[in-house]
Design an enzyme around this catalytic site. Structure first.
Site, short mmCIF file in Angstrom:
data_model
loop_
_atom_site.label_atom_id
_atom_site.label_comp_id
_atom_site.label_asym_id
_atom_site.label_seq_id
_atom_site.Cartn_x
_atom_site.Cartn_y
_atom_site.Cartn_z
N GLY A 1 98.12 60.66 84.76
CA GLY A 1 98.32 61.46 85.98
C GLY A 1 98.77 62.87 85.67
O GLY A 1 98.18 63.59 84.87
N GLY A 2 99.85 63.27 86.34
CA GLY A 2 100.35 64.63 86.18
C GLY A 2 100.75 64.93 84.74
O GLY A 2 100.75 66.09 84.33
N GLY B 1 69.61 86.07 72.96
CA GLY B 1 70.84 86.04 73.74
C GLY B 1 72.02 85.52 72.94
O GLY B 1 73.16 85.96 73.11
N ALA B 2 71.73 84.60 72.04
CA ALA B 2 72.81 84.02 71.23
C ALA B 2 73.41 85.07 70.30
O ALA B 2 74.58 84.98 69.91
CB ALA B 2 72.28 82.84 70.43
C1 HXC Z 1 107.75 54.74 87.78
C2 HXC Z 1 107.03 53.93 85.77
C3 HXC Z 1 105.87 54.73 85.83
C4 HXC Z 1 105.69 55.56 86.97
C5 HXC Z 1 105.82 53.65 84.00
N1 HXC Z 1 106.96 53.27 84.61
N2 HXC Z 1 105.14 54.51 84.73
N3 HXC Z 1 107.95 53.95 86.74
N4 HXC Z 1 106.66 55.53 87.92
N5 HXC Z 1 104.63 56.35 87.09
C6 HXC Z 1 107.96 52.35 84.14
C7 HXC Z 1 107.45 50.91 84.09
O1 HXC Z 1 107.59 50.29 85.33
C8 HXC Z 1 108.35 50.34 83.04
O2 HXC Z 1 109.58 50.03 83.62
C9 HXC Z 1 108.59 51.48 82.09
O3 HXC Z 1 108.28 52.66 82.80
C10 HXC Z 1 107.72 51.43 80.86
O4 HXC Z 1 106.38 51.24 81.28
P1 HXC Z 1 105.44 50.10 80.68
O5 HXC Z 1 104.32 49.95 81.62
O6 HXC Z 1 106.24 48.91 80.31
O7 HXC Z 1 104.99 50.80 79.32
P2 HXC Z 1 103.56 50.77 78.63
O8 HXC Z 1 103.06 49.34 78.58
O9 HXC Z 1 103.71 51.49 77.34
O10 HXC Z 1 102.58 51.58 79.56
C11 HXC Z 1 102.82 52.94 79.81
C12 HXC Z 1 101.89 53.47 80.89
C13 HXC Z 1 101.98 52.53 82.14
C14 HXC Z 1 100.44 53.45 80.36
C15 HXC Z 1 102.27 54.91 81.20
O11 HXC Z 1 103.36 52.36 82.48
C16 HXC Z 1 101.29 53.09 83.33
O12 HXC Z 1 100.07 52.94 83.45
N6 HXC Z 1 102.06 53.66 84.24
C17 HXC Z 1 101.54 54.15 85.51
C18 HXC Z 1 100.65 55.35 85.30
C19 HXC Z 1 100.27 55.99 86.59
O13 HXC Z 1 99.32 55.54 87.24
N7 HXC Z 1 101.08 56.98 87.01
C20 HXC Z 1 100.91 57.67 88.27
C21 HXC Z 1 99.91 58.76 88.04
S1 HXC Z 1 99.62 59.69 89.45
P3 HXC Z 1 110.36 48.67 83.29
O14 HXC Z 1 111.64 48.83 84.00
O15 HXC Z 1 109.51 47.57 83.81
O16 HXC Z 1 110.47 48.65 81.81
C22 HXC Z 1 100.26 61.16 89.12
C23 HXC Z 1 100.00 62.14 90.21
C24 HXC Z 1 100.19 63.54 89.76
O17 HXC Z 1 100.84 61.43 88.15
C25 HXC Z 1 99.28 64.43 90.40
C26 HXC Z 1 98.07 64.64 89.58
C27 HXC Z 1 97.22 65.73 90.10
#
Ligand code: HXC
Length: 532
Positions: free
Chosen positions: A187-188, A422-423
């Site tokens: 994501g971000g 052109g290149a």
């Molecule tokens: C809150 C989060 C989180 C998130 C991870 N955690 N991502 N908490 N918000 N976005 C937490 C998990 O719940 C977990 O907590 C701990 O962090 C570690 O994550 P794991 O999943 O156990 O680790 P891992 O297996 O290594 O996987 C990492 C990861 C995965 C690939 C980053 O966590 C993931 O896919 N997260 C979500 C990614 C996502 O979709 N983010 C939102 C994007 S949208 P616990 O307590 O259980 O250990 C975005 C919008 C921005 O960013 C705008 C863009 C233009």
């Protein structure tokens, strides 16, 4: 000292003195900060071969230079049990310090706190540190290890990212911005790096993606593992998102230091010069025989680069991506420059879509940060094919000419061999206002190569001739003699001099010295409309 043992940032040397309670409390709080999201999570971070955010910041910066800001900020949300996860600093470390004695601002996501997720507070902290960096005119380095927008904080997380993206954009071209990817980033946590100047990925540890494997499977039924999708190799060689893929966190920090060593702290400064260690008059005779007589034979442009620039100074950027083009930093008599070249060893050095992106982006970066551009051009043409045409090679290739034309830094070009059509024009030619253009005697500056030209111009004559092959060969030889050389261009001032390849280094150094204080301005406008 193991990789993860770093000096205690909170040591004051006063530990054994009698202290007022308030001081003791501060010391205690500082000690807690070092614990991040708790011992278990720190151990898990180490078990994955990753340093904690604090360890990373300390490993990156000059020893003892880190000054933390906003260490005590706490988030103020409670949905989905968030109130139980309130850690001082809220999963992001921010501050300033020095790298090789030069000031920088830095922030690092702490994966041990809610996966380094980015919420309102992280946004405020990064915004503050970026504002400080802009005011101070110093580079910003972001150490990324984050699951992106903190889901529980909803719109506050999105707002925080929006503020970061806004600042990344405003800071672009004002202070250098470097992103180091040190974990799974989504994501971000990938959009913000995409707005920065350089992305360094650690192999096997970091990945970057907008939509992860599960989403892809749901939507397209495609099965892909995360490393294939968004690992360092994928982004350094296929997508071009990453500029560097390195083997370890330490190597990543070393790469940051090396990049910064070529850059000014901001767009108002010249790049830092170093005391020259290489002879400015060094002439390398091997350059005289580098280009093969047969124009269809390749040669390694990196040999030319290594021998022309200060020995050991070339630092390639985007080394695994679009290898038909070469870009990187180097020094000429101690002065940092940007190098752009084509690589005849790869796809004959033709310009394709990826090479267009690679070159135009680097040229713009160098121009923004006052790095003179040195181009070694061996430009046989644009990549032919339906995929390239439908992929938009026309508008992508146009970016190169746009970037060079707009660049006001000193621009020096050496045509080593082919300069076709052109290149040839787009690769820093005199026609788009390079300051000085030199050609090696092997240069062939013409609308196209001899074979192609003869086939187009004399197709009917060749077909009607009693010995078509002999006639074709005669016409090719005639064309070569007339056009496949640098002298026609030099006769009209489009090439400033034809030089011996061995002379290239002193000639470029002299030209660079002349242009050291070059002043050049563009017409007043809000901004141009680059064909992106
Ligand atoms: C809150 C989060 C989180 C998130 C991870 N955690 N991502 N908490 N918000 N976005 C937490 C998990 O719940 C977990 O907590 C701990 O962090 C570690 O994550 P794991 O999943 O156990 O680790 P891992 O297996 O290594 O996987 C990492 C990861 C995965 C690939 C980053 O966590 C993931 O896919 N997260 C979500 C990614 C996502 O979709 N983010 C939102 C994007 S949208 P616990 O307590 O259980 O250990 C975005 C919008 C921005 O960013 C705008 C863009 C233009």
């Amino acid at each position: 000292m193991t990789e993860f043992e770093v000096p205690d940032p909170n040591a004051t040397g006063l530990e054994n003195e009698a202290q007022p309670e308030s001081l003791r409390l501060l010391q205690e709080s500082r000690r807690k900060l070092a614990e991040g999201g708790g011992k278990e999570r720190v151990d898990a971070q180490h078990a994955r071969g990753k340093m904690t955010a604090r360890e990373r910041v300390l490993a990156l910066l000059d020893e003892g230079s880190f000054q933390e800001v906003d260490a005590f900020m706490l988030h103020r949300h409670s949905d989905f049990g968030l109130e139980k996860s309130r850690f001082p600093g809220d999963g992001l470390i921010a501050g300033f310090g020095k790298i090789q004695g030069r000031r920088v601002c830095v922030y690092a996501h702490d994966f041990t706190v809610l996966g380094g997720s980015f919420g309102e507070v992280a946004g405020q902290k990064v915004a503050k540190i970026m504002d400080l960096a802009m005011d101070a005119g110093v580079p910003v380095i972001g150490l990324q290890d984050s699951g992106g927008a903190r889901i529980q904080e909803g719109i506050f997380s999105l707002a925080a990212y929006g503020e970061l993206f806004y600042r990344n954009t405003l800071a672009s071209g004002v202070v250098p911005q470097i992103s180091v990817m040190l974990g799974p980033c989504a994501g971000g946590a990938v959009y913000s790096p995409a707005l920065t100047d350089f992305i360094i990925m650690t192999k096997g540890i970091s990945n970057m993606f907008i939509t992860g494997p599960e989403v892809i499977k749901t939507v397209t039924q495609e099965e892909v593992d995360v490393e294939t999708l968004g690992g360092a190799a994928a982004h350094a060689s296929l997508s071009g998102v990453a500029h560097f893929a390195v083997g370890s966190e330490k190597e990543a920090f070393e790469t940051v230091r090396r990049i910064l060593s070529y850059l000014p702290s901001n767009n108002t400064e010249p790049p830092p010069a170093v005391v020259p260690t290489d002879d400015p008059w060094r002439m390398d005779a091997t350059l005289n025989t580098l280009v093969p007589e047969d124009p269809s034979m390749p040669y390694d442009m990196k040999v030319a680069i290594e021998r022309i620039f200060d020995l050991g100074s070339f630092f390639e950027v985007h080394a695994s991506y679009a290898q038909n083009a070469i870009v990187g930093f180097a020094r000429l008599h101690g002065q940092a420059v940007g190098v752009v070249a084509q690589q005849p060893m790869h796809l004959s050095g033709v310009i394709d879509i990826d090479a267009s992106d690679k070159i135009s982006r680097f040229v713009r970066f160098c121009d923004a940060f006052n790095l003179p551009l040195i181009t070694l051009s061996d430009s046989p043409g644009f990549m032919p094919g339906v995929a390239q045409e439908h992929g938009g090679i026309i508008r992508h290739g146009a970016k190169i000419v746009y970037a060079y034309s707009e660049a006001t830094v000193p621009k020096l070009t050496v045509v080593t061999r082919k300069g076709y059509g052109g290149a040839y024009i787009v690769m820093g030619s005199k026609h788009i206002h390079a300051d000085l253009v030199y050609a090696w005697p092997s240069a062939e500056i013409a609308v196209m190569g001899a074979e192609g030209a003869v086939n187009i111009l004399f197709r009917r004559e060749i077909r009607a001739h009693p010995d078509p092959e002999a006639e074709r060969a005669r016409l090719v030889a005639e064309y070569r003699e007339k056009f496949a050389n640098p002298y026609r261009a030099a006769a009209h001032g489009f090439v400033d001099d034809v030089i011996l390849p061995a002379e290239t280094r002193p000639r470029l150094i002299a030209a660079l010295e002349l242009l050291r204080d070059k002043q050049s301005t563009l017409p007043a406008k809000k901004h141009g409309c680059m064909p992106v």
